[in-house]
Scaffold this active site. Structure first.
Site, PDB file in Angstrom:
ATOM      1  N   CYS A 194       0.826  -1.202   0.000  1.00  0.00           N
ATOM      2  CA  CYS A 194       0.000   0.000   0.000  1.00  0.00           C
ATOM      3  C   CYS A 194       0.868   1.263   0.000  1.00  0.00           C
ATOM      4  O   CYS A 194       1.526   1.542  -0.989  1.00  0.00           O
ATOM      5  CB  CYS A 194      -0.976  -0.041   1.182  1.00  0.00           C
ATOM      6  SG  CYS A 194      -2.366   1.079   0.984  1.00  0.00           S
ATOM      7  N   HIS A 201      -3.528  -5.694   1.107  1.00  0.00           N
ATOM      8  CA  HIS A 201      -2.833  -5.908   2.389  1.00  0.00           C
ATOM      9  C   HIS A 201      -2.795  -7.390   2.773  1.00  0.00           C
ATOM     10  O   HIS A 201      -3.727  -7.874   3.422  1.00  0.00           O
ATOM     11  CB  HIS A 201      -3.564  -5.148   3.498  1.00  0.00           C
ATOM     12  CG  HIS A 201      -3.379  -3.669   3.441  1.00  0.00           C
ATOM     13  ND1 HIS A 201      -2.376  -3.020   4.115  1.00  0.00           N
ATOM     14  CD2 HIS A 201      -4.069  -2.713   2.779  1.00  0.00           C
ATOM     15  CE1 HIS A 201      -2.460  -1.725   3.889  1.00  0.00           C
ATOM     16  NE2 HIS A 201      -3.472  -1.504   3.073  1.00  0.00           N
ATOM     17  N   GLU A 222      -1.096  -8.717   5.068  1.00  0.00           N
ATOM     18  CA  GLU A 222      -1.004  -8.845   6.532  1.00  0.00           C
ATOM     19  C   GLU A 222      -2.381  -8.771   7.193  1.00  0.00           C
ATOM     20  O   GLU A 222      -2.534  -9.146   8.344  1.00  0.00           O
ATOM     21  CB  GLU A 222      -0.038  -7.786   7.101  1.00  0.00           C
ATOM     22  CG  GLU A 222      -0.614  -6.390   7.309  1.00  0.00           C
ATOM     23  CD  GLU A 222      -0.726  -5.568   6.020  1.00  0.00           C
ATOM     24  OE1 GLU A 222      -0.546  -6.144   4.930  1.00  0.00           O
ATOM     25  OE2 GLU A 222      -1.004  -4.359   6.126  1.00  0.00           O
TER      26      GLU A 222
END
Lengths: 231, 79
Positions: A86, A203, A205
């Site tokens: 990002c 993302h 994560e």
């Protein structure tokens, strides 16, 4: 394996990345403040999401001038693994480690939602655990994710399999409707020529634990860790 | 010494903000507006003495930070 998570003023996914690397995958992890000038002992750098320097001027532009960035560039130059997520992707393009630029989303809105991306290159060190053309569910959260580069740069990326992730349907079809932000060719993530620097808007994560709704992002971290162990 | 820097999007680069503003103007009956491009304007106060040297330095500032030359052009006015 030791991960370094670069923290800029305004980074806000640094703790998420640290948590996933350390507690989900049991790897070593440390935060690296942007004023640092040594990356000694680190095997993989993560430039996390957020709003470094408040997105002033252009997203990622001012973070590039942070002292740590010249070290990141030389780390990448020596073949070290660098993952930009990002805002981290935006910083990597501004730093010239990846081509192109992330512009304001086509519809001008900040978009925070689950998206599907198709893994278009499963032979990188970041994606070895995925299947070819597998569609994975990973959230996006950005206002500036509209990937743009001139025709020459796009042709170079496409011609060498360097578009790693593309926005798609759940079935892996790359359609205009599946493109949330107007990115050229539905591009969601790209890799550099050498194959050691990856930038992506989704993302992973945030998709590494079932409690968060998807574990499709795990493959990315597993690929990195297994690749490193097999070296 | 003062430098004025104008940063504008290159031709062919989509400007969604400009398009939204154009749509708003059109809806306010300014139907003559056919295109809007939004850019940035920056004023720099400089303490240098040589105008030519300073202009060259501002040019470097533009290349390195103030503009992203992948998508933007810049123009400098010195005063």
């Amino acid at each position: 394996m030791k991960f370094g998570i670069i923290v800029f003023p305004g980074s806000n996914c640094d703790h998420d990345c640290y948590h996933v690397v350390k507690h989900v995958f049991n790897q070593e992890a440390e935060y690296v403040w942007h004023k640092e000038t040594s990356l000694k002992g680190l095997d993989c750098l993560i430039l996390p999401g957020g709003f470094s320097y408040g997105d002033y001027l252009r997203t990622g532009a001012i973070a590039c001038c942070s002292p740590v960035m010249s070290e990141v560039v030389s780390f990448a130059g020596k073949g070290g693994l660098v993952l930009g997520i990002c805002n981290g992707f935006q910083i990597l393009t501004e730093a010239g480690l990846l081509p192109g630029v992330l512009m304001r989303n086509r519809d001008l809105k900040f978009i925070c939602k689950d998206t599907f991306v198709r893994v278009d290159n499963d032979s990188t060190v970041f994606t070895g655990r995925y299947g070819k053309a597998e569609a994975i569910k990973v959230p996006i959260a950005h206002a500036d994710g509209n990937y743009f580069a001139d025709k020459e740069a796009i042709d170079a990326l496409e011609g060498s399999g360097r578009v790693v992730f593309r926005y798609s349907t759940a079935a892996g079809e790359v359609t205009p409707e599946a493109n949330p932000n107007g990115s050229v060719n539905n591009i969601a993530g790209i890799i550099n020529e050498k194959g050691n620097v990856l930038g992506m808007m989704p993302h992973p994560e945030r998709a590494a634990e079932q409690a968060l709704g998807s574990i499709d992002g795990r493959g990315l971290f597993e690929s990195i860790i297994e690749g490193f162990a097999g070296q | 010494m003062k430098a004025r820097v104008y940063v504008t999007l290159k031709k062919g680069v989509l400007d969604p903000q400009g398009r939204a503003v154009m749509g708003a103007l059109n809806s306010m009956n300014f139907s003559e507006v056919e295109d809007v491009r939004i850019g940035k304007f920056m004023e720099l106060e400089l303490k240098g003495e040589s105008r030519a040297d300073e202009e060259a330095r501002v040019r470097r500032m533009c290349e390195k930070l103030l503009a992203n030359t992948v998508i933007e052009n810049y123009r400098i006015e010195m005063e």
